[in-house]
Motif scaffolding. Structure first.
Motif, short mmCIF file in Angstrom:
data_model
loop_
_atom_site.label_atom_id
_atom_site.label_comp_id
_atom_site.label_asym_id
_atom_site.label_seq_id
_atom_site.Cartn_x
_atom_site.Cartn_y
_atom_site.Cartn_z
N LYS A 129 0.84 -1.19 0.00
CA LYS A 129 0.00 0.00 0.00
C LYS A 129 0.89 1.25 0.00
O LYS A 129 1.80 1.36 0.81
N ASP A 130 0.63 2.18 -0.90
CA ASP A 130 1.40 3.42 -0.97
C ASP A 130 0.49 4.56 -1.40
O ASP A 130 0.37 4.89 -2.56
N THR A 131 -0.19 5.15 -0.40
CA THR A 131 -1.09 6.27 -0.65
C THR A 131 -0.45 7.60 -0.29
O THR A 131 -1.13 8.62 -0.23
N ASP A 132 0.86 7.58 0.01
CA ASP A 132 1.59 8.76 0.46
C ASP A 132 1.06 9.28 1.80
O ASP A 132 1.04 10.48 2.05
N ASN A 133 0.64 8.34 2.65
CA ASN A 133 0.21 8.67 4.01
C ASN A 133 0.82 7.63 4.95
O ASN A 133 0.34 6.49 5.00
N ASN A 134 1.88 8.02 5.68
CA ASN A 134 2.58 7.07 6.54
C ASN A 134 1.66 6.37 7.52
O ASN A 134 1.80 5.17 7.75
N LEU A 135 0.69 7.07 8.08
CA LEU A 135 -0.21 6.48 9.07
C LEU A 135 -1.04 5.35 8.47
O LEU A 135 -1.22 4.31 9.08
N GLY A 136 -1.52 5.52 7.26
CA GLY A 136 -2.36 4.50 6.64
C GLY A 136 -1.60 3.43 5.88
O GLY A 136 -2.13 2.35 5.63
N ASP A 137 -0.34 3.70 5.52
CA ASP A 137 0.42 2.78 4.67
C ASP A 137 1.26 1.77 5.44
O ASP A 137 1.69 0.77 4.88
N PHE A 138 1.54 2.03 6.72
CA PHE A 138 2.45 1.17 7.49
C PHE A 138 1.78 0.55 8.69
O PHE A 138 0.75 1.04 9.18
N GLU A 139 2.38 -0.53 9.20
CA GLU A 139 1.94 -1.20 10.41
C GLU A 139 3.16 -1.76 11.14
O GLU A 139 4.20 -1.98 10.54
N VAL A 140 3.00 -2.01 12.43
CA VAL A 140 4.09 -2.61 13.23
C VAL A 140 4.00 -4.12 13.11
O VAL A 140 2.93 -4.69 13.11
N SER A 141 5.16 -4.75 12.99
CA SER A 141 5.25 -6.20 12.94
C SER A 141 6.39 -6.65 13.84
O SER A 141 7.43 -6.00 13.86
N PRO A 142 6.19 -7.73 14.60
CA PRO A 142 7.28 -8.22 15.45
C PRO A 142 8.36 -8.92 14.63
O PRO A 142 8.17 -9.26 13.52
#
Length: 122
Positions: free
Chosen positions: A109-122
């Motif tokens: 996902k790359d909508t140019d919005n860091n909050l919506g494009d990324f998630e934390v993973s262990p």
């Protein structure tokens, strides 16, 4: 660049390195030890409270963070000197966690919005 830093640090890709369109590239601190292997490690520390990672098309130093050679960036956490695409991803990941792009329809996902494009993973 750390969220409170007055300057930029850099780690160059090796000559000829390419991150393919819609591809992944894990950049991690040298003491990172988790399930996913990093393609690049660095010796300086990313801020545990916040910062911005820039993917740049050449080996030049950044001076403003708005150079046309910046092809992508991720701002995370909190601080005065963040350069997000859209909104900052918060909070900062804990040790041995990574911020990675979300997958949507089998593509990163790359909508140019860091909050919506990324998630934390262990």
């Amino acid at each position: 660049r750390g969220s409170g830093a007055n300057s930029f640090s850099k780690k160059n890709f090796t000559n000829g390195s390419i991150i393919p369109a819609r591809g992944f590239y894990l950049i991690a601190n040298g003491d990172y030890h988790a399930a996913e292997s990093a393609q690049m490690t660095y010796s300086f520390s990313l801020s545990g409270t916040g910062g911005t990672v820039f993917i740049v098309k050449n080996h030049d130093y950044l001076t403003t963070g708005g150079e046309p050679t910046v092809s992508d960036k991720l701002a995370y956490g909190k601080g005065d000197y963040l350069f997000p695409e859209g909104n900052v991803y918060a909070p900062a990941p804990a040790k041995n966690e990574i911020l990675k792009r979300k997958i949507e329809g089998n593509l990163p996902k790359d909508t140019d919005n860091n909050l919506g494009d990324f998630e934390v993973s262990p």
